[in-house]
Design a protein around this motif. Sequence first.
Motif, mmCIF file in Angstrom:
data_model
loop_
_atom_site.group_PDB
_atom_site.id
_atom_site.type_symbol
_atom_site.label_atom_id
_atom_site.label_comp_id
_atom_site.label_asym_id
_atom_site.label_seq_id
_atom_site.Cartn_x
_atom_site.Cartn_y
_atom_site.Cartn_z
ATOM 1 N N LEU A 1 43.685 -63.601 -53.085
ATOM 2 C CA LEU A 1 43.505 -62.533 -52.103
ATOM 3 C C LEU A 1 44.368 -62.771 -50.860
ATOM 4 C CD1 LEU A 1 39.635 -62.025 -52.347
ATOM 5 C CD2 LEU A 1 41.409 -60.474 -53.185
ATOM 6 N N VAL A 2 44.483 -64.021 -50.462
ATOM 7 C CA VAL A 2 45.330 -64.365 -49.316
ATOM 8 C C VAL A 2 46.772 -63.954 -49.584
ATOM 9 C CG1 VAL A 2 46.381 -66.313 -48.071
ATOM 10 C CG2 VAL A 2 43.912 -66.237 -48.401
ATOM 11 N N ARG A 3 47.264 -64.276 -50.766
ATOM 12 C CA ARG A 3 48.633 -63.922 -51.130
ATOM 13 C C ARG A 3 48.817 -62.408 -51.242
ATOM 14 N NH1 ARG A 3 49.103 -67.475 -56.378
ATOM 15 N NH2 ARG A 3 51.210 -66.601 -56.553
ATOM 16 N N ALA A 4 47.792 -61.717 -51.763
ATOM 17 C CA ALA A 4 47.856 -60.257 -51.877
ATOM 18 C C ALA A 4 47.901 -59.608 -50.494
ATOM 19 C CB ALA A 4 46.658 -59.742 -52.670
ATOM 20 N N LEU B 1 44.735 -64.105 -42.585
ATOM 21 C CA LEU B 1 44.309 -65.243 -41.778
ATOM 22 C C LEU B 1 42.795 -65.446 -41.847
ATOM 23 C CD1 LEU B 1 46.566 -64.762 -38.613
ATOM 24 C CD2 LEU B 1 46.778 -66.543 -40.355
ATOM 25 N N ALA B 2 42.049 -64.348 -41.908
ATOM 26 C CA ALA B 2 40.581 -64.456 -41.986
ATOM 27 C C ALA B 2 40.161 -65.188 -43.254
ATOM 28 C CB ALA B 2 39.959 -63.063 -41.939
ATOM 29 N N LEU B 3 40.786 -64.849 -44.376
ATOM 30 C CA LEU B 3 40.441 -65.505 -45.640
ATOM 31 C C LEU B 3 40.936 -66.953 -45.679
ATOM 32 C CD1 LEU B 3 40.925 -62.711 -48.327
ATOM 33 C CD2 LEU B 3 38.807 -63.809 -47.647
ATOM 34 N N ARG B 4 42.086 -67.203 -45.094
ATOM 35 C CA ARG B 4 42.570 -68.591 -45.013
ATOM 36 C C ARG B 4 41.589 -69.461 -44.227
ATOM 37 N NH1 ARG B 4 48.505 -68.919 -42.738
ATOM 38 N NH2 ARG B 4 47.977 -71.135 -42.818
ATOM 39 N N TYR B 5 41.068 -68.905 -43.151
ATOM 40 C CA TYR B 5 40.093 -69.643 -42.338
ATOM 41 C C TYR B 5 38.818 -69.914 -43.133
ATOM 42 C CZ TYR B 5 37.064 -70.830 -38.397
ATOM 43 O OH TYR B 5 36.201 -71.477 -37.544
ATOM 44 N N GLU B 6 38.348 -68.906 -43.874
ATOM 45 C CA GLU B 6 37.157 -69.074 -44.699
ATOM 46 C C GLU B 6 37.368 -70.154 -45.752
ATOM 47 O OE1 GLU B 6 34.149 -67.760 -44.371
ATOM 48 O OE2 GLU B 6 34.848 -66.812 -42.534
#
Length: 257
Positions: free
Chosen positions: A78-81, A92-97
């Motif tokens: 999802l981060v890459r998408a 960035l929100a998903l990377r942080y999670e």
Amino acid sequence: MSDIMADQISLFRAQITNRKFDDETLRILDSVLVAKDLRSLLEVQLQLKEFLRCESLRIIREIIEKAVDQKLLIIDFLVRAFALSGDVESCLALRYEALVMREMKSSSNPWLHVSYGEWFTFAEHCLDNRFYTIAIKASEKALSCIQMETVIQPLTNDHIEVEQFIKKIKRLNNVAVTSAASQSVQAQAAAYLKKKTLGLKRNTSPIIKEKALSASTLFRCGIRKRNKRKLQAHCSLLKSPALNVEVYSTLVHSFVL
């Protein structure tokens, strides 16, 4: 939008709906975003952002019971998408999670350990994109990690390099704190100016309305008085035998508002 692009978008949506979290799906997404003009690109990006945001919420709920490694693989997809679609905030929100999840599970799974370098890189990306609050948290995480690592493994010959890195993290943290404070002041100033403008409008609008109503009232009163005088003058014609009821009625409807 061309038929080929529409077909590619439909194919990408189908891949996500069928939960195909692989490189093929990302290649389809990448091909969709190769637009011939800026207007088409922005239109497609907006459409895909909304779709991905809605689907990502469903996906996150679906993977709650999965193993940590499976969760991380899906979040990475999802981060890459989001990165490809240009949705920096969601990326960035998903990377942080993902980093927080790894940190929480690292006590029982050492391979999930988040290094201070990873936290620092993430903090840099947040700072570059003006997400100052998250940059502050990430830089604090980086400092905590590096201090913990030096306690567990005392500094050796590379202590100078580590100390320089600590200074680098602190500088980033200071910039993020200053920027966040500045952003807050700007927001407060904007809110104050907006409130002041609305207050001025509220104070002036009744006066304008009152003036408009007064002018309108005076105008209409003037017309009524004039028509009343004309009506009275014509009423005197009733004494004349030539004037019948039908003519009188016509005159009344002509002058009374």
